[in-house]
Structures are given as structure tokens and as C-alpha cells.
Design an enzyme around this catalytic site. Structure first.
Site, short mmCIF file in Angstrom:
data_model
loop_
_atom_site.label_atom_id
_atom_site.label_comp_id
_atom_site.label_asym_id
_atom_site.label_seq_id
_atom_site.Cartn_x
_atom_site.Cartn_y
_atom_site.Cartn_z
N ASN A 164 40.00 84.73 25.21
CA ASN A 164 40.71 84.34 23.98
C ASN A 164 42.18 84.70 24.17
OD1 ASN A 164 41.71 84.00 21.43
ND2 ASN A 164 40.43 85.57 20.46
N LYS A 205 44.61 84.16 22.22
CA LYS A 205 45.28 84.50 20.95
C LYS A 205 46.66 83.84 20.87
CE LYS A 205 42.45 88.63 20.70
NZ LYS A 205 42.28 89.99 20.23
N HIS A 246 36.73 85.05 14.08
CA HIS A 246 37.33 86.18 14.80
C HIS A 246 37.84 87.21 13.78
CE1 HIS A 246 39.97 88.61 17.24
NE2 HIS A 246 39.25 88.21 18.27
N GLU A 298 40.43 88.83 13.59
CA GLU A 298 41.83 88.64 13.17
C GLU A 298 41.93 87.51 12.15
OE1 GLU A 298 43.23 88.38 17.18
OE2 GLU A 298 42.64 90.48 17.44
N GLU A 308 32.05 91.67 18.18
CA GLU A 308 33.34 92.31 18.45
C GLU A 308 33.59 93.40 17.41
OE1 GLU A 308 36.03 89.55 21.00
OE2 GLU A 308 36.50 89.24 18.90
N GLY A 361 41.60 95.32 21.07
CA GLY A 361 42.99 95.60 21.38
C GLY A 361 43.37 97.08 21.29
N SER A 374 38.14 95.20 24.11
CA SER A 374 38.62 95.97 25.26
C SER A 374 37.73 95.85 26.49
CB SER A 374 38.83 97.44 24.87
OG SER A 374 39.79 97.53 23.81
P1 13P Z 1 40.78 92.73 23.56
O1 13P Z 1 40.00 92.38 24.82
O2 13P Z 1 42.27 92.64 23.78
O3 13P Z 1 40.34 94.01 22.96
O4 13P Z 1 40.46 91.57 22.50
C1 13P Z 1 39.14 91.27 22.22
C2 13P Z 1 39.11 90.07 21.39
O5 13P Z 1 39.46 90.10 20.23
C3 13P Z 1 38.64 88.81 22.00
O6 13P Z 1 38.43 87.83 21.04
#
Ligand code: 13P
Length: 251
Positions: free
Chosen positions: A11, A13, A96, A98, A168, A174, A214
Site C-alpha cells: 500500500n 498510501k 483502511h 486511515e 491491521e 507505521g 510494520s
Molecule cells: P506500515 O507497514 O507502514 O506499518 O503500514 C501498514 C499499512 O497500513 C498497510 O496498509
């Protein structure tokens, strides 16, 4: 029991210019795929058409990160499933964390987006996960079951065939904090149980459940070793060709 093909998804982002996206997909095309995983990248909308064009004929599939629930209309800044498909996406991420926390995607909104994606034949990567507060209050499984129940409401196993789920944990995204392999396995097993109860054992056995939060080249092997972990949804390290290549080629 069905043998599930692993899925490794990146992803991207809100990262990457067109040139950066092009360089990354070109590097990934030659990165190998020793596990015969389904490899997916989800660029931002500005890079989607370019990445889809460059990925054509390769083993890499292209996803978008979200879609609107309508096919077209006065929805400034939104992108419809029709447009996403037209640009070359064959999958979409939905729900997601976010999107849920920053943009206010509720279970009800996500249920409409699920409808839109199904209507247009986009494979859905449906994300669920608990906050740290919910985990500490022992609400993890209840929260995730509710996200699945409400987000996927109204559809049969047949209609949801091919759906991919991504667990997740919000506290691991992150942050550099990964769920331990045991924590991931526990939740993945609970998700599979939810699917078995709701859609039948056959559906549950066939559905891929990815872990995200992560995931790194240094921890992917132990996470992928868990029986109910069928893949990874990767953020930060999906932007680095060498790291993501190592994740795709997990041991
Ligand atoms: P990270 O791997 O940066 O923690 O992000 C995970 C994520 O949100 C993938 O959709």
C-alpha cells in the site's frame, strides 16, 4: 483443506510521484516471486494508470486504495470504481484504518463501497483492526467481528468469493510496533472462525487473511509462518524496492 495462495500487497498510501512510481514498479517486476505469491501494489490515484500500464503482462496486480460508492456524480475529489477500473485497477483496498480514522469511513459507508466494488468486479481487500485502547480493554475480537459483520452486511459467501481480509491493528501501523506472530495468529484464527460461522467452513478455508502493521524484511518470515496468516499488507517497506522484494520472497 484448501491450500491458500499467499498474497503480498504493498500500500503506497500518499507517496510517490509518477517517476518514483514507475521506477518502483519496474524494479518489482524483476524482483522474483519464489513463493508464487499474488503480488499486488496499490499506488495513489495519480500513479494508478501509469503503474497499471507498466505492470501489464507481469505477475503484479494493481489495486487502488479506496473507491467511492457511486459510479459517477457530483462528488468533488472522489474516484469511482468505474474510473479506478478504467485506470487499470483490478482490486481495491476498503476500510483502511486511515480511511476510517482520518476520513470518517464508517461501517455503513464501507458497506456501500463494498457494494460498489462488487458491482464492478473489483476484488476487495477489506481492512479491519483494533486501536490500542480497544486491545487493552479486551475488545479486539468484538471490534473486528463488528467491522466484518457491518461492513460486509447483505452479501452471501458466493457474492463475497475472492474477498481478501487484512488484519491491521491500528497501533501497529507505521509505528514500528508489530503484533507478535502469536498475537497475529490469534486474531487471524478468530477472523477465520467468524467467516466459518457466517459463510461456512469452505469459504473460511479458502479466504486469504493478510497481516499488516510494520511488516518488514526482518519480521516477515515469522509472521508468514503462522498457519492463519496468508499474506501481508505492507506500508513503509513497500516503498523500498529491495525491502519489498525480500518481503515478496519470504521464507
Ligand atoms: P506500515 O507497514 O507502514 O506499518 O503500514 C501498514 C499499512 O497500513 C498497510 O496498509
Amino acid at each position: 483443506m484448501t491450500k491458500r495462495t499467499p498474497v503480498i500487497a504493498g500500500n503506497w498510501k500518499m507517496h510517490n510521484t509518477l517517476a518514483e512510481s514507475a521506477a518502483l514498479i519496474e524494479a518489482l517486476k524483476t524482483a522474483g516471486n519464489k513463493n508464487n505469491a499474488e503480488v499486488i501494489v496499490a499506488p495513489s490515484f495519480t500513479s494508478l494508470a501509469k503503474v497499471a500500464e507498466l505492470a501489464k503482462g507481469s505477475h503484479i496486480q494493481v489495486s487502488c486504495q479506496d473507491v467511492h460508492w457511486e459510479d459517477k456524480g457530483a462528488f468533488t475529489s472522489a474516484v469511482s470504481p468505474v474510473q479506478a477500473k478504467d485506470a487499470g485497477a483490478t482490486l481495491t483496498i476498503l476500510g483502511h484504518s486511515e480511511r476510517r480514522s482520518v476520513f470518517g469511513d464508517t461501517d455503513e459507508i464501507l458497506n456501500k463501497k463494498v457494494a460498489a466494488a462488487l458491482r464492478h468486479g473489483l476484488t476487495i481487500i477489506f481492512c479491519v483492526g483494533e486501536t490500542l485502547q480497544e486491545r487493552e480493554a479486551n475488545e479486539t475480537i468484538a471490534v473486528i467481528n463488528a467491522q466484518l459483520e457491518n461492513g460486509l452486511k447483505g452479501y452471501t459467501a458466493e457474492e463475497l468469493k475472492g474477498l481478501i481480509i487484512a488484519y491491521e491493528p491500528v497501533w501497529a501501523i507505521g509505528t514500528g510496533k508489530t503484533a507478535t506472530p502469536d498475537q497475529a495468529q490469534e486474531v487471524h484464527a478468530a477472523i477465520r472462525q467468524f467467516l466459518a460461522d457466517k459463510y461456512g467452513q469452505e469459504y473460511a478455508d479458502a479466504t486469504r487473511i493478510l497481516y499488516g502493521g510494520s511488516v518488514k524484511d526482518s519480521n516477515v518470515d515469522e509472521i508468514m509462518a503462522q498457519p492463519d496468516v496468508d499474506g501481508a499488507l505492507v506500508g513503509g517497506q513497500a516503498l523500498l524496492a529491495d525491502k519489498f522484494a525480500r518481503i515478496i520472497n519470504f521464507n
